[in-house]
Design an enzyme around this catalytic site. Sequence first.
Site, PDB file in Angstrom:
ATOM      1  N   HIS A   1       0.845  -1.205   0.000  1.00  0.00           N
ATOM      2  CA  HIS A   1       0.000   0.000   0.000  1.00  0.00           C
ATOM      3  C   HIS A   1       0.881   1.256   0.000  1.00  0.00           C
ATOM      4  O   HIS A   1       0.657   2.189  -0.775  1.00  0.00           O
ATOM      5  CB  HIS A   1      -0.918  -0.028   1.234  1.00  0.00           C
ATOM      6  N   GLU A   2       1.871   1.271   0.874  1.00  0.00           N
ATOM      7  CA  GLU A   2       2.756   2.443   0.958  1.00  0.00           C
ATOM      8  C   GLU A   2       3.588   2.596  -0.311  1.00  0.00           C
ATOM      9  O   GLU A   2       3.820   3.723  -0.773  1.00  0.00           O
ATOM     10  CB  GLU A   2       3.643   2.355   2.198  1.00  0.00           C
TER      11      GLU A   2
ATOM     12  N   GLU B   1      -5.966   6.833  -1.543  1.00  0.00           N
ATOM     13  CA  GLU B   1      -5.951   5.700  -0.610  1.00  0.00           C
ATOM     14  C   GLU B   1      -6.491   4.439  -1.278  1.00  0.00           C
ATOM     15  O   GLU B   1      -5.926   3.358  -1.135  1.00  0.00           O
ATOM     16  CB  GLU B   1      -6.758   6.020   0.649  1.00  0.00           C
TER      17      GLU B   1
END
Length: 143
Positions: free
Chosen positions: A15-16, A74
């Site tokens: 995700h990061e 996100e």
Amino acid sequence: MQVMEDAEVMAVIGHEIGHVVHTDVKNAMKNAYLTSAAKNAMSVAEGTVQKLTDSDLGSLAQALSGAQYSQKQEYAADDYAFDFCVKNGLDPYGMADALDKLVELSNAGGEKASSIQSMFSTHPDSEKRAVRMREKADKHTGK
């Protein structure tokens, strides 16, 4: 990291990485610099030329650390995490499970829950994100 399985930690890392790949980090830093420059320009316009001080550096650091990603960013990072897991032979449910654990910790109460709630207050609802990631994993695995 201590409460998550390896596949869940890898999904969070994915995700990061997604934020970096999509240049979210670069854009957040650019916005922080622009904010700092605007503050300095206003002080010059008011006739108060300032040197770069520790407090100016602190303001810039605060702007960088407080940079928020949009909900769209996100969700895109979640999708990247899913693809990252699949591509690397990791559990496609890793992101959903990680989000479920964050929700569980957030609802547990106490200091740790407070910290998690604060950290994710600018993010889209974690429960909805977990459902979305679980549906994506179900579709991928044919469930």
